[in-house]
Design a protein around this motif. Sequence first.
Motif, mmCIF file in Angstrom:
data_model
loop_
_atom_site.group_PDB
_atom_site.id
_atom_site.type_symbol
_atom_site.label_atom_id
_atom_site.label_comp_id
_atom_site.label_asym_id
_atom_site.label_seq_id
_atom_site.Cartn_x
_atom_site.Cartn_y
_atom_site.Cartn_z
ATOM 1 N N GLN A 233 0.832 -1.209 0.000
ATOM 2 C CA GLN A 233 0.000 0.000 0.000
ATOM 3 C C GLN A 233 0.863 1.254 0.000
ATOM 4 O OE1 GLN A 233 -2.572 -0.530 3.423
ATOM 5 N NE2 GLN A 233 -4.156 -1.524 2.196
ATOM 6 N N GLN A 234 1.906 1.283 0.822
ATOM 7 C CA GLN A 234 2.782 2.453 0.872
ATOM 8 C C GLN A 234 3.598 2.604 -0.411
ATOM 9 O OE1 GLN A 234 2.831 4.959 3.065
ATOM 10 N NE2 GLN A 234 1.055 3.923 3.943
ATOM 11 N N ARG B 201 1.325 4.222 -2.842
ATOM 12 C CA ARG B 201 1.204 5.659 -2.534
ATOM 13 C C ARG B 201 2.441 6.414 -3.005
ATOM 14 N NH1 ARG B 201 -1.368 4.083 2.891
ATOM 15 N NH2 ARG B 201 -3.568 4.436 2.497
ATOM 16 N N SER C 222 -3.601 5.338 -5.380
ATOM 17 C CA SER C 222 -4.297 5.104 -4.107
ATOM 18 C C SER C 222 -3.854 3.749 -3.563
ATOM 19 C CB SER C 222 -5.815 5.122 -4.314
ATOM 20 O OG SER C 222 -6.205 4.040 -5.138
ATOM 21 N N ALA C 223 -4.044 3.546 -2.267
ATOM 22 C CA ALA C 223 -3.623 2.305 -1.618
ATOM 23 C C ALA C 223 -4.340 1.083 -2.180
ATOM 24 C CB ALA C 223 -3.853 2.400 -0.112
#
Length: 185
Positions: free
Chosen positions: A152-153, A156, A161-162
Amino acid sequence: MLDERLGTLLLALAREAIVSQLGQSAIKKPDTQALSRPGACFITLKRQGALRGCMGSLEAHQSLAEDIIHNAVAAALHDPRFPPVSIEELGETTIEVSVLTAPEPVTVANEAELLAMLRPGVDGVTLRCGCRQATFLPQVWEQLPAPTAFIQQLKRKAGWSADFWSPDMIVTRYQVQKFTEPPLR
């Protein structure tokens, strides 16, 4: 695999490249066959334990020595997240050299498959889709040990988006051999 003696040379070359760029001395490239072969590296600078700059190459496109010199100067002076490192700061800054293996394409149909095949603490990962890409070195697992948070990071970081995923996502992984200067006293 590079040995510790060569690791010490890599660290010295990175520091010398920065010092030379700051006008304090001339750089002397070590005459070592391992450094003349193509290689890719990332140079990470930390001051008082906090990130102070990080730049690198994902694929070998020049000798390892040239890649270290280029990325050390880029991490110190051209990382857009930080102002340039001063010569005074350099004395309080530790250097880490991460030498990358060749990137390995990973075929996954979706994020769940990617999460299942990741090796936390071992794999560096690059995600690429369209004109955007981002990578995390294996060291980032120390801050983001859960595969879901790691990916997820990373998304980003690329500006997605995650929860973004595309069938056009290109995933590669790599490993590093890292060498770190001893902590400053």
